[in-house]
Design a protein around this motif. Structure first.
Motif, short mmCIF file in Angstrom:
data_model
loop_
_atom_site.label_atom_id
_atom_site.label_comp_id
_atom_site.label_asym_id
_atom_site.label_seq_id
_atom_site.Cartn_x
_atom_site.Cartn_y
_atom_site.Cartn_z
N ALA A 210 0.83 -1.20 0.00
CA ALA A 210 0.00 0.00 0.00
C ALA A 210 0.86 1.26 0.00
O ALA A 210 0.56 2.25 -0.67
CB ALA A 210 -0.93 -0.01 1.21
N ALA A 211 1.98 1.22 0.73
CA ALA A 211 2.87 2.38 0.80
C ALA A 211 3.52 2.66 -0.54
O ALA A 211 3.71 3.81 -0.93
CB ALA A 211 3.93 2.17 1.88
N GLN A 212 3.88 1.60 -1.28
CA GLN A 212 4.53 1.79 -2.58
C GLN A 212 3.63 2.50 -3.57
O GLN A 212 4.11 3.18 -4.47
CB GLN A 212 4.99 0.46 -3.14
CG GLN A 212 6.26 -0.06 -2.51
CD GLN A 212 6.75 -1.32 -3.20
OE1 GLN A 212 5.96 -2.12 -3.70
NE2 GLN A 212 8.05 -1.49 -3.25
N GLN A 213 2.34 2.34 -3.44
CA GLN A 213 1.41 2.99 -4.36
C GLN A 213 1.36 4.50 -4.16
O GLN A 213 0.93 5.23 -5.05
CB GLN A 213 0.00 2.40 -4.19
CG GLN A 213 -0.08 0.90 -4.39
CD GLN A 213 0.47 0.46 -5.73
OE1 GLN A 213 0.15 1.05 -6.76
NE2 GLN A 213 1.28 -0.57 -5.72
N LEU A 223 7.12 5.22 10.04
CA LEU A 223 7.41 4.53 11.30
C LEU A 223 6.39 3.44 11.57
O LEU A 223 6.70 2.45 12.25
CB LEU A 223 7.43 5.54 12.45
CG LEU A 223 8.59 6.55 12.43
CD1 LEU A 223 8.48 7.50 13.61
CD2 LEU A 223 9.94 5.84 12.43
N ALA A 224 5.17 3.61 11.04
CA ALA A 224 4.16 2.56 11.19
C ALA A 224 4.55 1.29 10.43
O ALA A 224 4.00 0.21 10.70
CB ALA A 224 2.80 3.06 10.70
N LEU A 225 5.50 1.40 9.51
CA LEU A 225 6.04 0.22 8.82
C LEU A 225 7.29 -0.29 9.52
O LEU A 225 7.53 -1.50 9.58
CB LEU A 225 6.38 0.57 7.36
CG LEU A 225 5.21 0.99 6.48
CD1 LEU A 225 5.73 1.46 5.11
CD2 LEU A 225 4.25 -0.16 6.28
N VAL A 226 8.10 0.64 10.00
CA VAL A 226 9.35 0.24 10.65
C VAL A 226 9.08 -0.50 11.96
O VAL A 226 9.75 -1.50 12.27
CB VAL A 226 10.22 1.49 10.90
CG1 VAL A 226 11.41 1.15 11.79
CG2 VAL A 226 10.69 2.08 9.59
N GLN A 227 8.12 -0.03 12.72
CA GLN A 227 7.84 -0.66 14.02
C GLN A 227 7.42 -2.13 13.90
O GLN A 227 7.94 -2.97 14.64
CB GLN A 227 6.78 0.16 14.77
CG GLN A 227 7.31 1.50 15.27
CD GLN A 227 6.22 2.40 15.82
OE1 GLN A 227 5.08 2.35 15.34
NE2 GLN A 227 6.55 3.21 16.81
N PRO A 228 6.50 -2.49 12.98
CA PRO A 228 6.17 -3.92 12.83
C PRO A 228 7.37 -4.76 12.37
O PRO A 228 7.53 -5.90 12.79
CB PRO A 228 5.07 -3.92 11.77
CG PRO A 228 4.48 -2.56 11.82
CD PRO A 228 5.61 -1.66 12.17
N CYS A 255 6.26 15.51 8.49
CA CYS A 255 7.10 15.71 7.30
C CYS A 255 6.93 14.54 6.34
O CYS A 255 6.78 13.39 6.75
CB CYS A 255 8.57 15.84 7.70
SG CYS A 255 8.94 17.29 8.71
N ARG A 256 7.01 14.86 5.05
CA ARG A 256 6.85 13.83 4.03
C ARG A 256 8.23 13.37 3.54
O ARG A 256 9.19 14.15 3.48
CB ARG A 256 6.02 14.35 2.85
CG ARG A 256 4.63 14.84 3.27
CD ARG A 256 3.75 15.12 2.08
NE ARG A 256 3.41 13.90 1.37
CZ ARG A 256 2.43 13.07 1.73
NH1 ARG A 256 1.71 13.32 2.81
NH2 ARG A 256 2.16 11.99 1.02
N LEU A 257 8.29 12.10 3.16
CA LEU A 257 9.51 11.49 2.66
C LEU A 257 9.14 10.35 1.72
O LEU A 257 8.01 9.87 1.75
CB LEU A 257 10.40 10.99 3.80
CG LEU A 257 10.01 9.69 4.52
CD1 LEU A 257 11.14 9.25 5.42
CD2 LEU A 257 8.73 9.82 5.32
N PRO A 258 10.07 9.89 0.87
CA PRO A 258 9.75 8.78 -0.02
C PRO A 258 9.34 7.54 0.77
O PRO A 258 9.93 7.22 1.80
CB PRO A 258 11.08 8.55 -0.77
CG PRO A 258 11.75 9.87 -0.74
CD PRO A 258 11.39 10.48 0.58
N ALA A 259 8.31 6.86 0.27
CA ALA A 259 7.80 5.67 0.96
C ALA A 259 8.87 4.59 1.04
O ALA A 259 9.67 4.40 0.12
CB ALA A 259 6.57 5.13 0.24
#
Length: 355
Positions: A210-213, A223-228, A255-259
């Motif tokens: 979903a993030a790649q899209q 961080l919601a991806l890094v934590q899992p 702040c926004r950053l590349p997914a």
């Protein structure tokens, strides 16, 4: 496309009025010195001439545009026919308007003989025609150059987006293969535990897809991806061996950053330190906004020295990928520093903080 775009119609009309007023003011002084009594006449003469010329110039501009790219011999032949037509239309329109106005106000009007008009007005029209041709050619060239610049920028933007998409696609296979290798090491020792890890991995992969899209998202979402992922690694190694610390300031979370930017560096921290340590290892992820800049750090250090050789100074495939993504997205506005820190390694990424 219209010769005169809608947004330029009012300025063009205003320009014609200003030019006509200036010429009328100049003609008025000569008219008064010669004994003229009807002060509106110079205004009629100049406004009728400028009005008809303004309409003819639009047609001339369209003609110059249509001739662009043709052999110069053909262009000259067309202009040789168009110039007399331009002059005749100008004379006919200008004097037609004057005769109409004079008749409406009941004043006799006696213009010069036709031959005199053709010679006098034709000479001025020839100068005007040639001047307008050069001006029109310059306008068309400027428009073509601007269109080329816009097309080049569009192509560069599409190329950068395609490159970012390609680099982002590399993240998932790299992360997936390394994670599956870690799970495979326990699947014969503890089947329920391996099954639990696979379920956690499946949930994490759904989130990364979903993030790649989205191409980019906020630090909070990253961080919601890094934590899992780190939770998955803690389940793999045990909380007594892997200690996780995440520190993110409130200003940085928006702040926004590349997914998926941080997954590879965090994975490297686990792969290059935790997996090679026998003692406890701490992996720390920090995000802070400082002066309009987003500062991200990923560091890892163990209680005991690493027995094997230190990791690649360039950070391996994951960090090379990170550098390329940041260069493609931010250019020189982003920076990456990676190197040893105490008993471990530290990655520092700095980029513009755009919310």
């Amino acid at each position: 496309m219209s010769v005169l775009p809608r947004r330029w119609r009012l300025p063009y009309l205003a320009l014609l009025v200003v030019v006509a007023l200036l010429l009328s003011a100049s003609a008025l002084e000569g008219y008064r010195l010669s004994g003229g009594k009807r002060l509106w006449e110079p205004f009629l003469w100049e406004f009728s001439s400028i009005g008809v010329t303004g309409l003819l110039v639009l047609g001339l501009h369209a003609l110059v545009g249509r001739l662009s790219g043709m052999p110069w011999q053909r262009q000259l032949a067309v202009h040789a026919l168009a110039l007399p037509a331009f002059s005749l239309l100008h004379i006919a329109g200008m004097f037609g308007l004057r005769l109409l106005v004079y008749r409406l106000v009941g004043v006799a009007y006696h213009p010069d003989a036709v031959t005199s008009l053709l010679v006098f007005e034709g000479g001025k029209d020839a100068v005007s025609y040639i001047s307008f041709c050069f001006i029109s050619r310059g306008v068309w060239l400027a428009q073509a150059a601007r269109a080329r610049v816009q097309e080049l920028e569009r192509a560069r933007r599409e190329l950068a987006e395609e490159r970012l998409a390609r680099l982002a696609d590399q993240v998932q296979p790299h992360f997936l293969f390394n994670t599956l290798n870690l799970i495979s090491s326990v699947m014969y020792e503890d089947v329920p535990r391996a099954d639990r890890l696979l379920c956690q991995l499946a949930d994490l992969l759904r989130q990364t897809l979903a993030a790649q899209q989205r191409v980019e998202h906020t630090v909070r979402e990253e961080l919601a991806l890094v934590q899992p992922f780190l939770a998955l690694m803690q389940a793999r190694f045990g909380p007594e061996r892997l200690v996780v610390q995440i520190d993110a300031g409130d200003a940085a979370l928006g702040c926004r950053l590349p997914a998926l930017l941080l997954l590879a560096p965090v994975e490297n921290a686990v792969k290059h330190d935790v997996a090679r340590h026998r003692g406890r290892v701490t992996v720390e992820v920090c995000a802070h906004a400082v002066g309009g800049r987003l500062v991200l750090t990923v560091s890892n250090h163990g209680d005991t020295p690493v027995p094997a050789a230190p990791p690649d100074a360039e950070g391996g495939l994951g960090l090379r990928n990170l550098r390329e993504r940041l260069a493609a997205r931010y250019g020189a506005a982003a920076s990456v520093a990676f190197g040893p820190e105490g008993a471990g390694m530290r990655l520092r990424v700095e980029l513009p903080c755009a919310c």
